[in-house]
Design an enzyme around this catalytic site. Structure first.
Site, PDB file in Angstrom:
ATOM      1  N   GLN A 197     -41.778   3.006  10.791  1.00  0.00           N
ATOM      2  CA  GLN A 197     -42.983   3.448  10.893  1.00  0.00           C
ATOM      3  C   GLN A 197     -43.516   3.758   9.285  1.00  0.00           C
ATOM      4  OE1 GLN A 197     -45.384   6.660  12.675  1.00  0.00           O
ATOM      5  NE2 GLN A 197     -46.419   5.016  13.756  1.00  0.00           N
ATOM      6  N   TYR A 247     -54.211   9.860   9.517  1.00  0.00           N
ATOM      7  CA  TYR A 247     -53.390   9.748   8.394  1.00  0.00           C
ATOM      8  C   TYR A 247     -54.287   8.733   7.566  1.00  0.00           C
ATOM      9  CZ  TYR A 247     -50.408  12.600  10.909  1.00  0.00           C
ATOM     10  OH  TYR A 247     -49.703  13.515  11.606  1.00  0.00           O
ATOM     11  N   ARG A 265     -50.170   0.215  14.662  1.00  0.00           N
ATOM     12  CA  ARG A 265     -50.347   1.291  15.626  1.00  0.00           C
ATOM     13  C   ARG A 265     -51.874   1.777  15.705  1.00  0.00           C
ATOM     14  NH1 ARG A 265     -47.563   6.839  18.164  1.00  0.00           N
ATOM     15  NH2 ARG A 265     -47.184   6.024  20.121  1.00  0.00           N
ATOM     16  N   GLY A 296     -42.200   8.520  23.988  1.00  0.00           N
ATOM     17  CA  GLY A 296     -42.151   9.509  23.054  1.00  0.00           C
ATOM     18  C   GLY A 296     -41.255  10.957  23.680  1.00  0.00           C
TER      19      GLY A 296
END
Ligand SMILES: Cc1cc2nc3c(=O)[nH]c(=O)nc-3n(C[C@H](O)[C@H](O)[C@H](O)COP(=O)(O)O)c2cc1C
Length: 353
Positions: free
Chosen positions: A97, A179, A226, A310
């Site tokens: 990622q 981000y 994502r 997760g």
């Protein structure tokens, strides 16, 4: 068809549809170097159909949290190669990622000489943990000039190439959680008046150019994305996330990416999974608080290609075997989520020896 049915996503071959979601665990060394315990941790979880690595910075500027890894120099590439080999030796599949934090950083967590950058010079409200001084305010970011944007996109391309040299099977663009890509997309953080700001098409330009750059390395079949529209994490706000993501996904679908990884969070303005399915049809991996039964139903109904887990992977390295065998799941220790060392990381046992 169920979670244990093999799956092909673009050029990626998954032996089941249980994906390990990306999780930053802060076990890297100084200067973004992956460590030996990271190889243990990922190898233990290799029975996942696909592991999505923790967020990995494409440049020193892209680092922002303490002890997080990068993939922008030879030493880092060599260290990642040990990890991908460990996963492949167990028959696993692993994508990297790629995560550039943009303004979500504090200089104490970054190598000397690196900068904290963003589409516009707007500091995120809130604080970030540093090993040296505990919680600290986010940095004041510098605005990326046009030529800087071209360099950041080139960094994503180079990081993709580095990931393949390091043995990853694919790469995933981290386009959520406040981000850098999300900072460009959202009207609250992007106040630019050039080609990268203003209209939806302009705000989506950076993400689409990054995806094209990543796909140029070895085809779009090894690239995933994502998303989590309307995620307020890290002080994010978009005036119209539905419109923003409809445009983005429509344009991204033309690239023929391997998959879309959609988090169904927060419940509210946008149904992220429905939106994802509209543009990525049978290539959507769902995420966020799925139970095993719910995930089985979604895959059996053909609504999702797979589901990522997760938190359940933290304390259950053998999550796939436990789900398949109907075994109880262990709970993780919150105190060791981001602490250095093997404790609470690669120390969780399997259910069966
Ligand atoms: C410790 C931790 C670290 C995380 N780091 C990342 C990350 O680096 N990249 C990312 O996209 N999501 C990250 N997430 C979000 C997870 O990938 C996932 O979306 C979230 O845990 C919800 O899935 P779950 O309900 O199955 O746990 C992180 C979550 C946790 C708990």
């Amino acid at each position: 068809m169920d979670l244990f049915t093999p799956l092909k996503l673009g050029a990626l071959d998954l032996r089941n549809r249980i994906v390990m979601a990306p999780m930053t665990r802060s076990r890297a060394a100084a200067d973004g170097l992956p460590t030996a315990i990271m190889a243990d941790y990922y190898r233990q979880r290799a029975s996942a159909g696909m592991i999505v690595s923790e967020g990995i910075a494409p440049s020193a500027d892209g680092l922002g949290y303490c002890r997080t890894p990068g993939i922008y120099n030879e030493k880092q590439i060599d260290a990642w190669r040990v990890i991908t080999h460990a996963v492949h030796n167990e028959g696993g599949c692993m994508v990297a990622q790629i995560m550039h934090v943009g303004r979500v950083a504090n200089a104490l967590n970054k190598p000397a000489g690196s900068k904290t950058v963003a589409p516009s010079a707007i500091r995120a409200r809130g604080e970030i943990y540093t090993d040296q001084r505990g919680m600290q305010p986010f940095d004041d970011p510098c605005t990326l000039a046009l030529e800087d944007i071209a360099r950041v996109i080139a960094d994503y391309r180079q990081a993709t190439e580095n990931a393949f040299v390091a043995g990853f099977d694919g790469v995933e663009l981290h386009c959520t959680s406040g981000y850098l890509p999300a900072q460009f997309l959202c009207s609250g953080t992007n106040k630019r008046s050039d080609d990268y700001g203003g209209s939806v098409a302009n705000r989506a330009r950076f993400v689409l150019e990054v995806l094209s750059a990543m796909a140029s390395v070895d085809g779009a079949g090894r690239v995933g994305m994502r998303i989590c529209p309307d995620n307020p994490f890290n002080d994010m706000h978009d005036d119209d996330p539905q419109q923003t993501f409809e445009y983005l996904l429509h344009e991204a679908s033309v690239l023929d990416l391997a998959y879309l990884h959609a988090m169904r969070y927060p419940p509210g303005r946008v149904d992220n999974i429905e939106l994802g399915r509209r543009y990525f049809a049978d290539r959507v991996i769902g995420n966020e608080s799925f139970t095993f039964d719910e995930a089985q139903r979604a895959v059996a109904a053909g609504e999702l290609a797979g589901v990522s887990f997760g938190r359940n992977f933290i304390a259950n390295p053998d999550l796939v075997e436990r789900l398949q065998g109907g075994m109880a799941l262990s709970t993780f220790d919150l105190a060791t989520m981001y602490s250095p060392g093997a404790e609470g990381y690669s120390s969780y046992p399997r259910a069966l020896a």
